[in-house]
Design an enzyme around this catalytic site. Structure first.
Site, PDB file in Angstrom:
ATOM      1  N   CYS A  29      34.835  49.197  49.924  1.00 14.52           N
ATOM      2  CA  CYS A  29      36.060  49.035  51.032  1.00 14.52           C
ATOM      3  C   CYS A  29      35.940  47.289  51.660  1.00 14.52           C
ATOM      4  CB  CYS A  29      35.645  49.793  52.099  1.00 14.52           C
ATOM      5  SG  CYS A  29      34.024  49.672  52.850  1.00 14.52           S
ATOM      6  N   CYS A  32      32.699  46.231  53.059  1.00 15.84           N
ATOM      7  CA  CYS A  32      31.719  46.142  52.351  1.00 15.84           C
ATOM      8  C   CYS A  32      31.892  44.362  52.009  1.00 15.84           C
ATOM      9  CB  CYS A  32      31.748  46.657  50.786  1.00 15.84           C
ATOM     10  SG  CYS A  32      31.575  48.568  50.952  1.00 15.84           S
ATOM     11  N   ASP A 438      64.618  39.788  41.544  1.00 15.60           N
ATOM     12  CA  ASP A 438      64.877  39.101  40.187  1.00 15.60           C
ATOM     13  C   ASP A 438      66.278  39.548  39.832  1.00 15.60           C
ATOM     14  OD1 ASP A 438      64.424  37.432  37.839  1.00 15.60           O
ATOM     15  OD2 ASP A 438      64.044  39.563  36.850  1.00 15.60           O
ATOM     16  N   ASP A 639      61.127  42.352  36.656  1.00 15.09           N
ATOM     17  CA  ASP A 639      60.701  43.028  35.600  1.00 15.09           C
ATOM     18  C   ASP A 639      60.114  42.176  34.407  1.00 15.09           C
ATOM     19  OD1 ASP A 639      62.985  41.572  34.989  1.00 15.09           O
ATOM     20  OD2 ASP A 639      63.318  43.002  33.486  1.00 15.09           O
ATOM     21  N   ASP A 643      58.124  36.989  36.654  1.00 12.66           N
ATOM     22  CA  ASP A 643      57.901  37.415  37.803  1.00 12.66           C
ATOM     23  C   ASP A 643      56.544  37.738  38.429  1.00 12.66           C
ATOM     24  OD1 ASP A 643      60.804  37.613  38.023  1.00 12.66           O
ATOM     25  OD2 ASP A 643      60.707  39.289  36.982  1.00 12.66           O
TER      26      ASP A 643
END
Length: 751
Positions: A29, A32, A438, A639, A643
């Protein structure tokens, strides 16, 4: 000792400091990471350090007065570890994480299986012969073996004056178990005082099982963090063909130096950055530009590592190798973006840090108050009330509040073709006020198609001419030829055999059938051969050019017979999705590596006001940072490989399912369909999930706010009521059921 970066000596007065980055293991977490960072910084000889939970690493600046082994031992003292001596430290970290995940999965499964009979006996058959002994036998391995990590972490945290969720789990389950063991062996202690000797084995085991499920979900989300980097690295071939003294020689990529002449064959990945010295081909540069149409490469043109050669062969001179290539920079930027994003502090862990000592304090205070109260059976009441406080304050409902809502939210997303890999996306999605799209493959189909075609009106046998076009384009190596052949494949055309076929670089193709000559290509090809274009065809070509479409002509040796427009078609749902986002008060931006004219044409068609064209991968990520600096919560939808840096930088990252594997690995959400309408639905799902989590936390806390004082005996002076630990256990179970039930309401939510 192997590390991820070379030693960087830093002189400071009399000491020489060294800066290294090491993988960290054992962090579950954000709290931590804070613990690890504080213990490393407190080590004598360490000048500065930073621990990143997102990429599970720590950078440490330390002097020669301390060894890294000493720092490692300090880290181990609170239950974590640094990997300091491995050939590939981050691979070692991934291997350890995978082993930990598999072990946690087994422990969780066994905890669930053993908890089921304990729960059935404890709730429905509590008076069966030897029932308590059977439950104790089943609960012992759950608490002390399958749940041993909670006690280990709690002990190590306590050694350094810290407390977290593990502390609360260890306390509540440990006390419930020990109290139950006492009641199993010495029930007379309570019977003599007119009380029932109830046991809480089911509470102890069920808590361990439920919290383990939550941790398992967290580990699963973390297990795939580096797959995108691995795939980016895989874009570079392991060996290359170097030309030396006219001879081809296979050379490992690591041995390539600047000045080497490299041969690239059809279908090869380009290994390093350089400049073409001989040959002609088309190269797919979508990983850099995002555009689907391959770029022609001839002598003097630049080529880049990771891009893919098409059908031709060429030679090029290496100009940038190793960490200097554009691909290496993209990998580095993705790593930095994934790591630099500040982790969202888990609300439950933050609350647990305050809640745990408060609950322990209340339990102790309750015991003391009863002991000094002078009431009859003070010790009995002190024991019962303090145990009731710890049992009723059990973190089960608190621990279930977030994971159950997230689980149901993820399931709801999957039903709607939205795959969610990371709970952080659901936490932030509802806050998004800027969406970056995009262009290619996101707003558009990502593939060039023939959008319009017009034939000269005086032609009578169009079918025969179309068959010739099909035959010519089938043999053509030009990337746009495929768009034409795909269109003509829909028609039943006669088979045609060409007598002569010739490719004319940069202009088109020429063919001969019998005595007739035919041409397919751009206007320059027709001008070179003095071929006329009539006014009607010229008007269509001019109109389509204004719409930023690519124009090609089909002609015989005297006049143009047809004109075709080729473009990357806008998806049918893009305009509607963008309008929905804008109506929700979200600003929509379009980024593309394409030219300004094409970008503006697409933006006008779909209704996007903010457009940036001709941008490189780093420019996209820089624009995300720019919006974030303005205080915006940014979602990036893309995609392509180009990107990936922007996706890693964005607060919420969404990949289109038909895009590159790398984009999908980097993104925290993936849309299975290419329907852009799923983006506003994903953000709406986030809002509904967060509302459910808040409701769950509210009920969990209200239950504690009311239950803890009652368990402590606050009502006793008024009406003599004391909460039996058995009722406290039932109330605890009921609060968990209410949280789960509230989460399940998400299933019927409309997106």
């Amino acid at each position: 000792m192997k590390t991820t970066n070379d030693t960087i000596p830093i002189k400071d007065k009399m000491n020489v400091f060294t800066k290294h980055t090491f993988p960290v293991t054992g962090m579950t977490c954000a709290a931590c990471a804070v613990s690890v960072e504080s213990i490393i910084k407190a080590t004598e000889g360490v000048k500065d350090a930073g621990v990143n939970y997102a990429n599970q690493s720590a950078w440490i600046e330390y002097s020669d007065a301390v060894t890294i082994e000493e720092i490692q031992n300090r880290t181990r003292s609170i239950g974590y570890d640094l990997i300091v001596d491995a050939e590939d430290p981050f691979q070692e970290q991934q291997d350890q994480q995978q082993k930990h995940y598999e072990a946690l999965k087994k422990r969780t499964l066994w905890a669930i299986l053993l908890s089921i009979p304990i729960t059935i006996i404890g709730m429905f058959f509590m008076d069966m012969p030897y029932g308590n002994y059977i439950m104790m036998a089943l609960a012992t391995p759950v608490v002390f073996y399958l749940g041993r990590s909670f006690f280990g972490h709690a002990y190590k945290q306590a050694q350094h004056g810290k407390a977290n969720m593990d502390t609360l789990v260890a306390l509540s389950t440990g006390i419930a178990y020990l109290f139950s063991v006492f009641n199993t062996f010495f029930p007379e202690f309570w019977h003599q005082r007119g009380l029932h000797a109830h046991v809480y084995f089911e509470a102890a085991s069920v808590i361990i099982a439920f919290i383990s499920i939550g941790k398992l979900l967290e580990e699963k989300a973390k297990s795939n963090t580096s797959s995108a980097i691995k795939k980016l690295m895989g874009l570079q071939p392991k060996t290359v063909t170097v030309i030396e003294n006219g001879q081809e020689k296979m050379t490992p990529i690591a041995e390539v130096v600047i000045g080497n002449v490299i041969l690239v064959k059809p279908g090869d990945k380009i290994p390093v950055d350089g400049q073409v010295t001989a040959g002609v081909s088309f190269v797919d540069e979508s990983m850099i530009s995002g555009e689907p149409i391959p770029v022609e490469k001839k002598k003097g043109e630049s080529v880049f590592a990771g891009t893919i050669n098409q059908k031709g062969s060429f030679e090029f001179r290496a100009e940038k190798v190793g960490g200097d290539t554009i691909l290496a920079h993209i990998i580095k930027m993705v790593q930095e973006a994934q790591g630099s994003k500040p982790p969202v502090q888990k609300l439950v862990d933050t609350i647990a840090g305050i809640f745990v000592p408060v609950v322990i304090g209340i339990a102790l205070l309750t015991f003391v108050v009863w002991m000094v109260s002078g009431a009859e059976n003070a010790l009995t009441h002190a024991l019962l009330t303090s145990v009731s406080v710890l049992v009723i304050a059990c973190p089960c409902a608190l621990g279930l509040a977030t994971p159950t809502a997230i689980m149901v939210g993820i399931g709801k997303g999957a039903e709607n073709n939205i795959l969610i890999k990371d709970a952080e996306s659901l936490e932030l999605g509802h806050k998004v006020n800027a969406v970056i799209l995009d262009k290619t493959g996101t707003i558009t189909e990502g593939k060039p198609v023939v959008t319009e075609a017009f034939w000269k009106e005086e032609i009578y046998d169009i079918k025969s001419l179309k068959a010739i076009v099909y035959a010519m384009e089938t043999q053509s190596e030009h990337p746009l030829a495929e768009a034409v052949t795909e269109m003509l494949q829909q028609e039943s055309l006669p088979s045609v055999s060409l007598d002569v076929f010739e490719s004319i670089t940069g202009k088109g193709v020429r063919a001969q059938k019998g005595t007739e000559h035919y041409f397919i290509g751009n206007k320059r090809l027709l001008d070179d051969h003095k071929i006329k274009i009539n006014e009607v065809l010229a008007a269509y070509a001019e109109q389509w050019q204004k719409e930023a479409k690519t124009i090609i002509f089909f002609a015989d040796d005297t006049e143009a017979l047809a004109v075709m427009a080729i473009a990357d078609k806008v998806k049918a749902t893009s305009k509607e999705a963008i309008k929905t986002l804008q109506e929700s008060g979200i600003a929509v931006y379009m980024l593309t590596g394409d030219n300004q004219q094409t970008a503006q044409a697409v933006a006008r068609e779909v209704g996007v006001a903010h457009v940036k064209a001709e941008v490189l991968p780093a420019d996209k990520a820089a624009f995300v940072k720019e919006l974030q600096a303005q205080g915006k919560i940014v979602a990036m939808v893309g995609d392509g490989i180009n990107d990936s840096h922007a996706l890693a930088q964005a607060d919420v990252s969404i990949a289109m399912g038909k895009g590159s594997d790398i984009a999908m690995d980097v993104a925290k959400m993936t849309l299975i369909t290419s329907d852009l309408n799923m983006v506003p639905k994903a953000l709406k799902l986030s809002g509904k999930t967060i509302n459910t989590i808040k409701q769950n936390l509210f009920w969990a806390f209200i239950y504690n706010v009311i239950g803890i004082p009652v368990a402590a005996g606050v009502l006793f002076p008024f009406n003599g009521f004391l909460l039996d630990p058995m009722i406290a256990g039932a109330a605890m179970a009921l609060s968990s059921v209410s949280v789960v039930g509230n989460s399940l309401r998400l299933k019927s939510a409309k997106l």
